[in-house]
Design a protein around this motif. Structure first.
Motif, mmCIF file in Angstrom:
data_model
loop_
_atom_site.group_PDB
_atom_site.id
_atom_site.type_symbol
_atom_site.label_atom_id
_atom_site.label_comp_id
_atom_site.label_asym_id
_atom_site.label_seq_id
_atom_site.Cartn_x
_atom_site.Cartn_y
_atom_site.Cartn_z
ATOM 1 N N UNK A 21 41.251 9.729 -51.823
ATOM 2 C CA UNK A 21 40.385 8.966 -53.090
ATOM 3 C C UNK A 21 39.147 9.772 -53.178
ATOM 4 N N UNK A 22 38.479 10.084 -52.326
ATOM 5 C CA UNK A 22 37.174 10.772 -52.528
ATOM 6 C C UNK A 22 37.469 12.112 -53.087
ATOM 7 N N UNK A 23 38.391 13.000 -52.626
ATOM 8 C CA UNK A 23 38.545 14.163 -53.443
ATOM 9 C C UNK A 23 39.027 14.272 -54.646
ATOM 10 N N UNK A 24 40.206 13.353 -55.066
ATOM 11 C CA UNK A 24 40.752 13.279 -56.117
ATOM 12 C C UNK A 24 39.582 12.688 -57.304
ATOM 13 N N UNK A 25 38.835 11.624 -56.775
ATOM 14 C CA UNK A 25 37.990 11.117 -57.770
ATOM 15 C C UNK A 25 37.020 11.984 -58.363
ATOM 16 N N UNK B 256 34.968 15.890 -62.039
ATOM 17 C CA UNK B 256 34.298 17.063 -62.098
ATOM 18 C C UNK B 256 35.272 18.043 -63.473
ATOM 19 N N UNK B 257 36.341 17.872 -63.469
ATOM 20 C CA UNK B 257 37.554 18.383 -64.500
ATOM 21 C C UNK B 257 37.176 17.727 -65.880
ATOM 22 N N UNK B 258 36.597 16.659 -65.941
ATOM 23 C CA UNK B 258 36.271 15.884 -67.385
ATOM 24 C C UNK B 258 34.900 16.275 -67.705
ATOM 25 N N UNK B 259 34.100 15.855 -66.442
ATOM 26 C CA UNK B 259 32.801 15.315 -66.748
ATOM 27 C C UNK B 259 32.021 16.700 -66.675
ATOM 28 N N UNK B 260 32.468 17.728 -66.334
ATOM 29 C CA UNK B 260 31.667 19.186 -66.263
ATOM 30 C C UNK B 260 31.780 19.755 -67.528
ATOM 31 N N UNK B 261 32.967 20.243 -68.132
ATOM 32 C CA UNK B 261 33.130 20.924 -69.342
ATOM 33 C C UNK B 261 32.353 20.067 -70.565
ATOM 34 N N UNK B 262 32.600 18.879 -70.586
ATOM 35 C CA UNK B 262 31.970 18.173 -71.712
ATOM 36 C C UNK B 262 30.544 18.503 -72.198
ATOM 37 N N UNK B 263 29.643 18.396 -71.218
ATOM 38 C CA UNK B 263 28.217 18.403 -71.857
ATOM 39 C C UNK B 263 28.048 20.156 -72.291
ATOM 40 N N UNK B 264 28.977 21.001 -71.737
ATOM 41 C CA UNK B 264 28.752 22.280 -72.261
ATOM 42 C C UNK B 264 29.248 22.382 -73.767
ATOM 43 N N UNK C 11 38.882 4.914 -65.754
ATOM 44 C CA UNK C 11 37.873 4.228 -65.966
ATOM 45 C C UNK C 11 36.565 4.836 -65.433
ATOM 46 N N UNK C 12 36.441 4.928 -64.003
ATOM 47 C CA UNK C 12 35.412 5.472 -63.588
ATOM 48 C C UNK C 12 34.965 6.816 -64.280
ATOM 49 N N UNK C 13 35.769 7.826 -64.272
ATOM 50 C CA UNK C 13 35.565 9.033 -64.885
ATOM 51 C C UNK C 13 34.949 8.908 -66.636
ATOM 52 N N UNK C 14 35.806 8.024 -67.205
ATOM 53 C CA UNK C 14 35.460 8.096 -68.767
ATOM 54 C C UNK C 14 34.004 7.477 -68.872
ATOM 55 N N UNK C 15 34.012 6.294 -67.972
ATOM 56 C CA UNK C 15 32.464 5.686 -68.367
ATOM 57 C C UNK C 15 31.382 6.555 -67.908
ATOM 58 N N UNK C 16 31.616 7.240 -66.679
ATOM 59 C CA UNK C 16 30.857 8.398 -66.169
ATOM 60 C C UNK C 16 30.542 9.450 -67.422
ATOM 61 N N UNK C 17 31.443 9.671 -68.300
ATOM 62 C CA UNK C 17 31.325 10.731 -69.049
ATOM 63 C C UNK C 17 30.276 10.088 -70.359
ATOM 64 N N UNK C 18 30.890 8.767 -70.683
ATOM 65 C CA UNK C 18 30.044 8.104 -71.534
ATOM 66 C C UNK C 18 28.382 8.103 -71.152
ATOM 67 N N UNK D 210 29.416 21.238 -54.283
ATOM 68 C CA UNK D 210 28.872 20.924 -52.922
ATOM 69 C C UNK D 210 28.691 19.317 -52.907
ATOM 70 N N UNK D 211 29.025 18.766 -53.959
ATOM 71 C CA UNK D 211 28.828 17.382 -53.979
ATOM 72 C C UNK D 211 30.135 16.779 -54.093
ATOM 73 N N UNK D 212 31.169 17.445 -53.853
ATOM 74 C CA UNK D 212 32.582 16.942 -54.140
ATOM 75 C C UNK D 212 33.037 15.915 -53.403
#
Lengths: 532, 333
Positions: free
Chosen positions: B107-111, B116-124, B196-203, B260-262
């Motif tokens: 859970x920790x790794x996949x979350x 990272x996969x969604x939240x990292x490229x979007x700001x770029x 839900x966790x990732x999308x709300x994080x992106x928002x 480093x924070x995975x």
């Protein structure tokens, strides 16, 4: 170069200043002297009467705070300070996060002088008692606490329940044999009952099912929409014990049956029946589908919107809103075909861990005298209803008959007067305590409890007992994973995410995680308790 | 030669400039020539400047580390950290043998990888887009709108998510139902939790994340663009071949830091969104640590779990840094 040297000196000074400052904050032995008037702990403590000490002493106290009123402004506590000459500094933590805070305080090395209403579990009392953080109270009770001493002499069972395996008493209990509820009762929405013409409350699981089904389909709130929620809950914790009783199970974790055999509930057949029943309610939309994700505020909002037919709370009006009323009857424990009659868990009559003294307390004698007043009639009354003349007055002091003064919203006012509101403050409840102060509503609630619970043979599911340190350590390790697994699987079975046909697999896993061992440990502890 | 550097000026700060320009060979010679102490004395102002930061790290990040030893001890508060008895790897063994070890790790790794996969490229992408907008007012208002959610506290955020996604009254659920689709049980269904966790994080954080890239983008030489325009490069081509390469070093540094924070998924939001139905996909190492440590007061055990978490993070950080160093020459050290 001269300039450079000066710089180093400055830098060094900054470093040293910072470190000394920090160490000054951090070291416990440099704490300020607590007693304002007195230099040492050898203050003279009077063995009876007030004040307890001739000169005012200061102590710190930690308690859960329900957030209604600042404790410094509570009339009851001000009165106590006046009477006893003991001034408390309140290091309270909000009730919701109190347990977390309590753990941190115990590991921090800096303790309050007194823990009040801290709900110290048997495990905590023994653990911190053995470490010497909590001091043994039995000697102090003999010398300085006549009221508590009398209670213990009259009720040997109380002494047995609060004495740790090492023979010491580390914490004092709340004594209230008049309160029969093990958990908050469940209540029916009276308006729905009336609308659907129910004159006899459901007494079997099938009747209950039929009633809930009717609520769902017959639109008892009359708004033309099928928005009724027959049974609402928050995480099932509030309704679990009541429904388990229908399947012969007294309690959600550990209980003892009539043959002195201890059961670990999550592996019991009765628990399986309970899961199937709830699962059926869930599938037909009779159990609130938000039961696992809603907060109790959300539940209350639905009830106040007149959508909920059956729910749990201390009193029905606290969920339904409005004034205390008698139109919402108490749930009658139902029975299933699985058993001959429902089993009903009854309150143990005492709540342990309500008062303890830490080893940093310089005035343990004075502290125990302070709390002993709460176990007297006058002290219990003061903490229960506030000082005379604010909410109540005597009509006949000799017979202890009292009456309420014309005050509106008595409970709301009471919560601003005394800390004894929503938390377990040490006290002893006797019949004469509330003589004349019972409202019609109180009497009605008593009657409901008597007829629906006591008269039907409710009993204590499992006595209060101490495990040995080894047993406790093992239980701590086992239960941290077990509890998570059991609650998670309960949710899955109920919502159908896991079919009930996987029960055997589930039981096998519980056993592998130590379910059998839990049962063994508690059986051994119970046998020990029973034999002495 | 050496002397000239040392007298170069009493204002230590100015000294830095010429020194930076020297070749490595000269630097080495300088270093061996004078003792470290006297050189430090020479630049005392610089050390004074850096002192608060060093002290901060020493006091708040290094000093508390001595407490890590309770992971190998049976911590008893009354005995204190130093005097509690040693138990070796007992707590680690208990964690590795725990029924939930596999789930927690997964859970920790996949979350965090999902995040990272969604939240990292979007700001770029967002930053590149902002950079193209020239209209001041429009640009500013869009930026403000995307930054704003960053300032909502986690607790309020979780409350908003729960309210919006409530099956009975949730705004978003109603919206989806308008289109005649049955809304999934976002918070009760384990398979939806991570999304839900990732999308709300992106928002909440995508807008804020653009700031650092926008700063990097402001360093693009306008002449490059002018030249490209003359050569007939389209806007998209210029973005791809001029803007993007400029921020690649920033991207790789941030990626390394994120890697480093995975295993370091913050526990607050997970904990606040957790319920017994989504538990199987929402229970992560940090919530487990919270439960066993703060709630159940098993301090040694939870320290052991936390230490395991940190060690894995450190290994990941070093590995990714090495890879980045080999492949792109950008690295943390």
């Amino acid at each position: 170069m001269g300039k450079g040297k000066k710089g180093w000196a400055l830098l060094l000074a900054v470093v040293m200043l910072t470190t000394t400052l920090l160490s000054a904050c951090g070291s416990p032995d440099k704490k300020e002297d607590k007693g304002s008037g007195s230099k040492s702990g050898t203050v003279e403590v009077s063995k009876e009467g007030f004040p307890i000490v001739p000169e005012q002493i200061n102590l710190t106290l930690m308690a859960p705070d329900v957030g209604v009123q600042n404790w410094n402004d509570m009339a009851v506590l001000k009165k106590m300070e006046e009477l006893t000459n003991i001034k408390f500094t309140y290091n309270n933590a909000p009730k919701d996060s109190f347990d977390t805070k309590k753990n941190l305080v115990f590991s921090s090395g800096e303790y309050p002088d007194v823990f009040l209403a801290a709900g110290l579990t048997a495990a905590e009392q023994m653990n911190y008692g053995e470490q010497g953080i909590l001091i043994p109270l039995e000697g102090l009770i003999d010398e300085y606490a006549p009221n508590m001493k009398k209670i213990l002499e009259e009720n040997p069972s109380i002494r047995k329940s609060i004495t740790a395996p090492d023979g010491h008493i580390y914490a004092l209990p709340v004594v209230d044999f008049n309160q029969p509820w093990y958990r908050n009762p469940m209540w029916y929405n009276g308006k729905f009952l009336k609308k659907l013409g129910i004159d006899k409350l459901p007494e079997t699981t099938e009747e209950l099912y039929t009633y809930l089904k009717r609520v769902k389909e017959e639109d008892p709130n009359g708004n033309g929409k099928k928005d009724e929620i027959p049974l609402s809950s928050v995480n099932l914790r509030d309704i679990r014990t009541w429904l388990l009783g229908a399947f012969g199970v007294y309690e959600e974790e550990v209980y003892v049956d009539d043959n002195q055999k201890v059961h670990y509930t999550p592996m019991e057949d009765g628990y399986k029946e309970y899961l199937s029943y709830l699962s059926r309610l869930w599938n037909e939309d009779l159990l609130d589908h938000e039961s696992f994700s809603q907060t109790s505020e959300q539940k209350k909002a639905k009830a106040q919107n007149n959508q909920v037919a059956l729910f749990s709370d201390w009193h029905a009006y606290m969920t339904m809103g409005g004034e205390p009323g008698m139109e919402d009857p108490m749930f009658v424990p139902v029975k299933s075909d699985f058993v001959d009659k429902p089993v009903i868990a009854r309150n143990r009559g005492i709540t342990i861990g309500a008062f303890a003294i830490s080893n940093t307390n310089k005035y343990p004698e004075a502290s125990i005298r302070w709390v002993d007043y709460l176990y007297s009639y006058d002290g219990a009354l003061l903490f229960s209803k506030g000082p005379e003349g604010m909410l109540w007055k005597y009509t006949d002091e000799a017979t202890k008959k009292k009456e309420y003064l014309p005050v509106e919203n008595i409970e709301t006012v009471r919560s601003t007067l005394t800390p004894n509101f929503g938390i377990a403050i040490p006290s002893v409840t006797t019949d004469e305590l509330l003589k004349g102060l019972k409202t019609d509503f109180d009497l009605w609630v008593d009657k409901e409890s008597k007829e629906k619970l006591l008269d039907k043979g409710s009993r204590i599911p499992f006595p209060i007992l101490f495990l040995t340190s080894e047993e406790q350590a093992e239980v701590n390790v086992l239960s941290s994973d077990l509890n998570t697994y059991v609650r998670q699987m309960e949710a899955k079975f109920v919502t159908g995410a896991e079919p009930i046909s996987n029960w055997d697999k589930y039981v096998a896993t519980v056993k592998k995680m130590g379910g059998d061992r839990m049962q063994e440990i508690y059986q051994a502890a119970y046998d020990r308790w029973n034999s002495n | 030669m050496k002397e000239s550097v040392e007298i170069a000026g009493p204002e230590g700060v100015d000294l830095q400039q010429p020194r930076m320009g020297r070749s490595p060979g000269k630097m080495r010679r300088l270093a061996s020539g004078k003792s470290t102490w006297s050189k430090m004395l020479q630049n005392w102002e610089l050390y004074l400047f850096v002192a608060p930061a060093v002290l901060y790290f020493l006091i708040f990040h290094y000093a508390p580390m001595y407490g890590i030893q309770i992971a190998f001890k049976n911590f008893i508060p009354a005995k204190g950290i130093l005097n509690s008895e040693w138990v070796g790897f007992q707590h680690f063994e208990r964690f590795f043998n725990s029924y939930y070890f596999g789930d927690l790790l997964w859970n920790t790794l996949s979350l965090s990888l999902y995040e990272l996969a969604i939240g990292f490229p979007l700001p770029i992408i967002l930053a590149l887009a902002f950079n193209e907008v020239k209209n001041g007012f429009f640009k500013k208002s869009v930026q403000t709108v995307t930054y704003a959610p960053h300032f909502i506290s986690v607790v309020v955020m979780a409350g908003m998510i729960i309210t919006f996604l409530s099956p009975s009254s949730g705004m978003l659920v109603r919206l989806i139902e308008l289109f005649g689709i049955d809304a999934p049980k976002f918070l009760d269904d384990p398979s939806w939790f991570k999304t839900v966790y990732v999308i709300s994080g992106v928002w909440q954080n995508a807008g804020w994340g653009t700031i650092i890239y926008l700063a990097a983008l402001s360093g693009v030489d306008p002449q490059l663009h002018e030249a490209a325009i003359v050569d007939g490069a389209s806007r998209f081509k210029r973005m791809l071949h001029i803007n993007l390469p400029t921020i690649v070093p920033t991207i790789s540094i941030l990626l390394i830091l994120n890697m480093g924070n995975v295993l370091g998924v913050g526990y607050e939001k997970v904990l606040l969104l957790q319920n017994s139905l989504n538990m199987e996909s929402s229970d992560v190492i940090s919530t487990f640590v919270y439960r066993s440590g703060l709630v159940n007061a098993q301090f040694s055990f939870s320290t052991a779990v936390g230490l395991f978490n940190s060690v894995v993070n450190a290994i990941l950080l070093v590995t990714v840094n090495q890879i980045a160093k080999r492949t792109s020459k950008t690295s943390l050290w």
